[in-house]
Design a protein around this motif. Structure first.
Motif, short mmCIF file in Angstrom:
data_model
loop_
_atom_site.label_atom_id
_atom_site.label_comp_id
_atom_site.label_asym_id
_atom_site.label_seq_id
_atom_site.Cartn_x
_atom_site.Cartn_y
_atom_site.Cartn_z
N GLN C 45 0.84 -1.20 0.00
CA GLN C 45 0.00 0.00 0.00
C GLN C 45 0.87 1.25 0.00
O GLN C 45 1.94 1.29 0.60
CB GLN C 45 -0.96 0.02 1.19
CG GLN C 45 -0.28 0.20 2.52
CD GLN C 45 -1.28 0.36 3.64
OE1 GLN C 45 -2.28 -0.36 3.70
NE2 GLN C 45 -1.05 1.30 4.53
N ARG C 46 0.39 2.25 -0.72
CA ARG C 46 1.03 3.57 -0.73
C ARG C 46 0.08 4.52 -0.01
O ARG C 46 -1.00 4.80 -0.49
CB ARG C 46 1.28 4.02 -2.18
CG ARG C 46 1.82 5.43 -2.30
CD ARG C 46 2.55 5.69 -3.63
NE ARG C 46 1.77 5.33 -4.80
CZ ARG C 46 1.12 6.21 -5.60
NH1 ARG C 46 1.17 7.50 -5.34
NH2 ARG C 46 0.46 5.80 -6.66
N MET C 47 0.51 5.00 1.15
CA MET C 47 -0.32 5.93 1.91
C MET C 47 -0.39 7.27 1.17
O MET C 47 0.49 7.59 0.36
CB MET C 47 0.27 6.12 3.31
CG MET C 47 0.23 4.85 4.16
SD MET C 47 1.22 4.95 5.69
CE MET C 47 0.36 6.25 6.58
N GLU C 48 -1.42 8.06 1.44
CA GLU C 48 -1.56 9.37 0.76
C GLU C 48 -0.30 10.20 1.02
O GLU C 48 0.04 10.47 2.16
CB GLU C 48 -2.77 10.13 1.31
CG GLU C 48 -4.09 9.48 1.02
CD GLU C 48 -4.24 9.11 -0.44
OE1 GLU C 48 -4.08 9.99 -1.29
OE2 GLU C 48 -4.48 7.92 -0.71
N GLY C 49 0.36 10.59 -0.04
CA GLY C 49 1.59 11.37 0.10
C GLY C 49 2.86 10.53 0.03
O GLY C 49 3.96 11.07 -0.03
N GLY C 50 2.69 9.20 0.06
CA GLY C 50 3.85 8.33 -0.14
C GLY C 50 4.44 8.58 -1.52
O GLY C 50 3.72 8.92 -2.46
N LYS C 51 5.74 8.40 -1.65
CA LYS C 51 6.42 8.74 -2.91
C LYS C 51 6.21 7.65 -3.96
O LYS C 51 6.25 6.46 -3.64
CB LYS C 51 7.91 8.91 -2.68
CG LYS C 51 8.26 10.02 -1.70
CD LYS C 51 9.77 10.03 -1.45
CE LYS C 51 10.13 11.09 -0.42
NZ LYS C 51 11.57 11.02 -0.06
N VAL C 52 6.05 8.05 -5.20
CA VAL C 52 5.91 7.10 -6.30
C VAL C 52 7.18 6.26 -6.45
O VAL C 52 7.11 5.04 -6.65
CB VAL C 52 5.59 7.83 -7.63
CG1 VAL C 52 5.81 6.92 -8.83
CG2 VAL C 52 4.14 8.33 -7.61
N THR C 53 8.34 6.86 -6.34
CA THR C 53 9.59 6.09 -6.43
C THR C 53 9.67 5.04 -5.34
O THR C 53 10.30 3.99 -5.51
CB THR C 53 10.81 7.02 -6.29
OG1 THR C 53 10.59 7.92 -5.21
CG2 THR C 53 11.07 7.80 -7.57
N SER C 54 9.05 5.34 -4.21
CA SER C 54 9.12 4.42 -3.07
C SER C 54 8.30 3.16 -3.27
O SER C 54 8.45 2.20 -2.50
CB SER C 54 8.66 5.15 -1.80
OG SER C 54 9.62 6.13 -1.43
N THR C 55 7.44 3.14 -4.26
CA THR C 55 6.69 1.92 -4.57
C THR C 55 7.67 0.79 -4.86
O THR C 55 7.66 -0.26 -4.20
CB THR C 55 5.77 2.15 -5.79
OG1 THR C 55 4.89 3.23 -5.48
CG2 THR C 55 4.97 0.91 -6.13
N THR C 56 8.51 1.00 -5.86
CA THR C 56 9.49 -0.03 -6.22
C THR C 56 10.49 -0.24 -5.10
O THR C 56 10.89 -1.38 -4.80
CB THR C 56 10.23 0.40 -7.51
OG1 THR C 56 9.27 0.58 -8.55
CG2 THR C 56 11.25 -0.64 -7.93
#
Lengths: 142, 142, 142, 142
Positions: C45-56
């Motif tokens: 899960q990506r919390m609101e405001g989590g970074k897109v780069t941080s997905t990978t």
């Protein structure tokens, strides 16, 4: 928590030896790969004369069969033009193989690994993979 | 035209068995990969408890050692900040390994293949790779 | 054959919820990934405001921690210039993460999965991952 | 400057839960992925028994549906031999999925995200993705 069973290295060697024996019988040197149930490589060998391209192909056939719980030739049928899974062959960076020669290895109805074979015709590859499984199952029964 | 000498599958098995024996001696289950002189995989095995990440790393160490004709730990030295090969670690999509555990296999002064080992410390990986080579050379001498 | 234990989806949700709760406490929206013991993704899960780069990055931190059975910050130490594993960061196409925030999840001394967190500082990421594990262990004890 | 509307994590959870409920109804454990309107992953889950290969496939179906603003099964039709988009399946390193199971999520006529489902037949995958959207729309209407 989940408990599961998978192939170990001894199983992998038996599967690979059974496949190699059949490859010699039909006179086609093969690349042979064995993965665990998650599709991760356990063992690999390229017989003398096996194709370099078949290294990756055999590994990816075993990966597909184990991780998708499906024989690669079944994907071949399902992904023909007009069929439902058309186009799946290029999924996962092309690792999802739809050419025959990858078979899931089952034990008590569960997928415990995969075997992938490449260098011959897809029918030869599949027969060699099946021979590895047959030999392994025969030994388990003892 | 060019004639060359390279490891065959029997050589690969001897190299792998010698490495595995040393891995058992030091009690570290390893991933072990053998390539031909072009860096193409001949054989691979993941011992029980070997790391999944080490599958790719062992294969890439063997690839680097054979195809670059250089031990991976030598690249480690040469690629430190300020050293001439700084940054080489990310070459070839990250396949060029600069961590110890990859050794070229030499015969009559020529590189005929590579061995790559991973799952322990780099020093352990390198020692296990060397043990495989030592065992293979001892058998060649007979 | 080998029998092993791994996280299931319920475990993954508990780990993710515990990590999310801590992320809210410190006010840093995070990407949070949970893998099984083979490094294969179970939940993300990506919390609101989590970074897109941080997905990978979160997925690869969890992959590394589980599949290499090692916290990513330990690789950070071991891969500094001059240290034995220097250069390992670019292995496996860059998937091997050496930045803090990836932790193996252990049960009875065995690695059963991994958690990876990214979007804050590495220390924040690591603390959030640890909070997920602490919460999961506390619930297992009940 | 541009203002846009996209799914948030709460939306993603609703979409995922609705899809999961339908997957349980038809008895097929699924991998389910939700992306924002740019195709970037917000949330993912692999149900018990979901395929490892479907992890990447579900994420890429959601990516394709959102970022191309088109259901993946429509690409399946458009990419048949002789059709205008023939060969598109291997675009973007194979990430562009043409197999059913990826749907754009629309709100007021705009694409605000994507849902991707994999592990069943393409028809099952698509039905499960649609069920997630239907459930989410029903809740928005309240």
């Amino acid at each position: 928590m989940q408990t599961l069973t998978r192939l170990d290295l001894d199983d992998a060697r038996i599967l690979m030896a059974g496949a190699e024996a059949h490859a010699r019988t039909i006179g086609v040197p093969m690349c042979i790969a064995i993965t665990d149930e998650a599709g991760q490589l356990i063992a690999f060998q390229r017989m003398e004369g096996g194709k370099v391209t078949s290294t990756t192909i055999a590994i990816d056939k075993a990966f597909t069969a184990a991780a998708a719980k499906k024989a690669t030739h079944d994907y071949g049928t399902a992904s023909q033009p007009g069929a439902p899974a058309y186009g799946i062959a290029s999924a996962i960076g092309g690792r999802l193989m739809v050419v025959g020669g990858g078979l899931p290895v089952l034990w008590n109805g569960e997928v415990v690994g995969g075997i992938g074979v490449s260098s011959g015709t897809p029918a030869q590859d599949q027969a060699v993979a099946q021979a590895g499984i047959d030999d392994w199952i025969a030994r388990q029964a003892k």
